[in-house]
Design an enzyme around this catalytic site. Structure first.
Site, mmCIF file in Angstrom:
data_model
loop_
_atom_site.group_PDB
_atom_site.id
_atom_site.type_symbol
_atom_site.label_atom_id
_atom_site.label_comp_id
_atom_site.label_asym_id
_atom_site.label_seq_id
_atom_site.Cartn_x
_atom_site.Cartn_y
_atom_site.Cartn_z
ATOM 1 N N SER A 187 0.764 -1.183 -0.218
ATOM 2 C CA SER A 187 -0.098 -0.020 -0.205
ATOM 3 C C SER A 187 0.770 1.249 -0.278
ATOM 4 O O SER A 187 0.574 2.069 -0.692
ATOM 5 C CB SER A 187 -0.787 0.065 1.272
ATOM 6 O OG SER A 187 -1.832 -1.084 1.232
ATOM 7 N N ARG A 221 1.486 4.423 -2.892
ATOM 8 C CA ARG A 221 1.121 5.594 -2.710
ATOM 9 C C ARG A 221 2.470 6.595 -2.843
ATOM 10 O O ARG A 221 2.287 7.674 -3.071
ATOM 11 C CB ARG A 221 0.793 5.826 -1.261
ATOM 12 C CG ARG A 221 -0.759 5.112 -1.200
ATOM 13 C CD ARG A 221 -1.235 4.876 0.156
ATOM 14 N NE ARG A 221 -2.680 4.546 0.325
ATOM 15 C CZ ARG A 221 -3.196 3.369 0.046
ATOM 16 N NH1 ARG A 221 -2.290 2.498 -0.623
ATOM 17 N NH2 ARG A 221 -4.310 3.235 0.169
ATOM 18 N N GLY A 251 -5.601 -3.836 -7.923
ATOM 19 C CA GLY A 251 -6.931 -3.077 -7.681
ATOM 20 C C GLY A 251 -6.391 -1.677 -7.102
ATOM 21 O O GLY A 251 -6.758 -0.785 -7.362
ATOM 22 N N GLN A 268 -8.874 1.938 -0.631
ATOM 23 C CA GLN A 268 -8.912 2.500 -2.097
ATOM 24 C C GLN A 268 -9.577 3.480 -2.400
ATOM 25 O O GLN A 268 -9.185 4.396 -3.199
ATOM 26 C CB GLN A 268 -9.031 1.037 -2.850
ATOM 27 C CG GLN A 268 -7.911 0.042 -2.408
ATOM 28 C CD GLN A 268 -8.139 -1.066 -3.431
ATOM 29 O OE1 GLN A 268 -8.996 -1.201 -4.370
ATOM 30 N NE2 GLN A 268 -7.146 -2.095 -3.298
ATOM 31 N N ASP A 278 -6.905 -8.102 4.116
ATOM 32 C CA ASP A 278 -6.212 -9.105 3.281
ATOM 33 C C ASP A 278 -5.542 -10.183 4.239
ATOM 34 O O ASP A 278 -4.928 -11.195 3.465
ATOM 35 C CB ASP A 278 -4.725 -8.271 2.755
ATOM 36 C CG ASP A 278 -5.407 -7.235 1.754
ATOM 37 O OD1 ASP A 278 -6.376 -7.331 1.122
ATOM 38 O OD2 ASP A 278 -4.491 -6.253 1.432
ATOM 39 N N ARG A 323 -12.380 -14.655 -2.241
ATOM 40 C CA ARG A 323 -11.532 -15.392 -1.149
ATOM 41 C C ARG A 323 -12.543 -16.215 -0.139
ATOM 42 O O ARG A 323 -12.020 -17.072 0.370
ATOM 43 C CB ARG A 323 -10.867 -14.181 -0.375
ATOM 44 C CG ARG A 323 -9.680 -13.594 -1.381
ATOM 45 C CD ARG A 323 -8.593 -12.990 -0.532
ATOM 46 N NE ARG A 323 -7.474 -12.601 -1.415
ATOM 47 C CZ ARG A 323 -6.710 -11.451 -1.315
ATOM 48 N NH1 ARG A 323 -6.853 -10.639 -0.395
ATOM 49 N NH2 ARG A 323 -5.789 -11.347 -2.340
#
Ligand code: S3P
Length: 448
Positions: A23, A27, A95, A170, A328, A359
């Site tokens: 992440s 960024r 994603g 997101q 996650d 998932r």
């Protein structure tokens, strides 16, 4: 297809560092590209997802150069300074890359084309295109708001206040990044706090970002949430970023060590942002021996060394409110739960159905084929652990990196080896996974 097998092992020991946080890596590249001047990023995750983001940013005009392992130099173009790409931006499996870049592109007055792999082209994009349309961007996508899609960025962006219907970092980040190149204040109200790396990095690069409790008039659903506001047209200036190890990647060796008969693994330099630690909190409740030491703050992000030791786990009820901080990690939690004594219930997980794979289905199917009793709920799972460590199956990964790694970890702990149908996607988030695990005593290798 690259089938891999994981052989049972008693002992897992060592000191390791896992690859950089995914992440934060996405960024850091995006904000360095939106800043004026030269930034240096170290510890960047060189997984396929992040490399796709770097390639897309290059196509949009930023100069990004690899200087060494995980070390990148970014010459940014300044807020609003991206230029039209002459090619389609292909974000592969990512994603995060796709949604955040769609946000950035939405307030640049040119046209961009986005696509991805088969998995990404199945995932919903309307959650970002709907709010971004209200900021003035126009989109043409396949039916149901799926990739490939075209963005016509707004020439006169309108700042908005958006209440998110799902807790998604997101979506929050896509709107905040779009807000950089809009006048005035852009605000996102989230129903539950989600990872705040965008806010932390925005401040690091010099933006003004307010984060406060959600206002009462937002309604009951937002009682635990936050309102995050970015001021438009900030002067972002180049900064160096040191990316910590990814707690979502560290989760795999951590659970492997906990499930081993003789396990002690130290994970150095792990990102310890409280909004990412839900799995570790849950494992502690299950009885795991986990110790955080050497805690420090680096560029606004908390970092720690984490020691995990072999432990006997018991089943727990995981509060649905905790989902955003471990979204996650449910695949690997389910593996821990399958090896624990008693029942572990996980709810509030409808978002898991629209990750890199469904998932919920993939976990349930994989555990069931190892002989574990699993109840599949509409928005969750109940895993019935017996204290034994089931294995001995061939697992369908559905091209999902986290399903692949979770079941390879089960193979280390189990009485019988576990084979997965494809290890190819692991490199999207955890390049060198098998080598790192084998370095602490696992035996993960290509299946014959
Ligand atoms: C991410 C947010 C989460 C997570 C993903 C990374 C991010 O997705 O599942 O792997 O970097 O913002 P959602 O925001 O869709 O929950």
């Amino acid at each position: 297809m690259k089938p891999f097998v994981s052989i049972p092992k008693r002992t897992l020991r060592g000191r390791i560092r896992v690859p950089g946080d995914k992440s934060i890596s996405h960024r850091a590249l995006m904000l360095a590209a939106a800043a004026v001047g030269r930034s240096r990023i170290t510890g960047l995750l060189e997984g396929e997802d992040v490399l796709r983001t770097a390639a897309a940013l290059r196509a949009l005009g930023a100069a990004i150069l690899r200087e060494g392992d995980g070390a990148y130099r970014v010459d940014g173009v300044g807020v609003g300074g991206l230029t039209e790409a002459s090619e389609v931006l292909d974000l592969g499996n990512s994603g995060t890359g796709a949604r955040l870049l769609i946000g950035l592109a939405a307030t640049h007055p040119f046209t961009s084309f986005f696509t991805g792999d088969a998995s990404l082209c199945r995932r919903p994009m309307a959650r970002v295109t709907a709010p971004l349309s209200r900021m003035g961007a126009q989109f043409v996508s396949r039916g149901n708001g799926r990739l490939p899609l075209t963005v016509r960025g707004a020439a006169m962006p309108i700042p908005v206040t958006e209440k998110l219907s799902v807790p998604s970092a997101q979506v929050k980040s896509a709107i905040l990044l779009a807000g950089l190149n809009a006048p005035g204040e852009t605000t996102v109200i989230e129903p539950e706090p989600t990872r705040d790396h965008t806010e932390i990095l925005l401040r690091h690069f010099g933006a003004v970002v307010k984060s406060e409790e959600a206002p009462e008039h937002a309604g009951e659903k937002y009682r635990h949430g936050r309102a995050i506001t970015v001021m438009g047209f900030p002067e972002l200036s180049a900064k160096d970023v040191v990316v910590p190890g990814d707690p979502s990647s560290a989760a795999f060796p951590a659970v492997a060590a906990i499930l081993a008969e003789d396990g002690e693994v130290v994970i150095e330099n792990m990102g310890a942002n409280p909004l990412r630690l839900g799995l570790y909190e849950t494992l502690l409740e299950m009885g795991a021996d986990i110790e955080f030491s050497n805690q420090r703050v680096q560029g606004g992000e908390r970092v720690a060394d984490v020691t995990v030791r072999a432990s006997r786990l018991k089943g727990v009820d995981v509060p649905p409110m905790r989902a955003p901080s471990m979204i996650d990690e449910y695949p690997i939690l389910a593996i821990a739960a399958a090896c624990a004594e008693g029942k572990t219930a996980m709810r509030g997980l409808s978002e898991l159905r629209i990750k890199e794979s469904d998932r919920l289905a993939a976990i349930a199917e994989g555990l069931a084929s190892c002989g574990v009793t699993v109840e599949k709920l509409e928005d969750g799972l109940v895993v019935h652990g017996t204290g034994r460590k089931p294995g001995g199956a061939m697992i369908g990964t559905h091209f999902d990196h986290r399903i692949a790694m979770a079941f390879l970890v089960l193979g280390i702990a189990a009485d019988d080896e576990v084979t997965i149908d494809d290890a190819g996607m692991i490199a999207t988030s955890f390049p060198g996974f098998a080598e790192l695990m084998n370095g602490i005593g696992a035996e993960i290798k290509a299946a014959p």
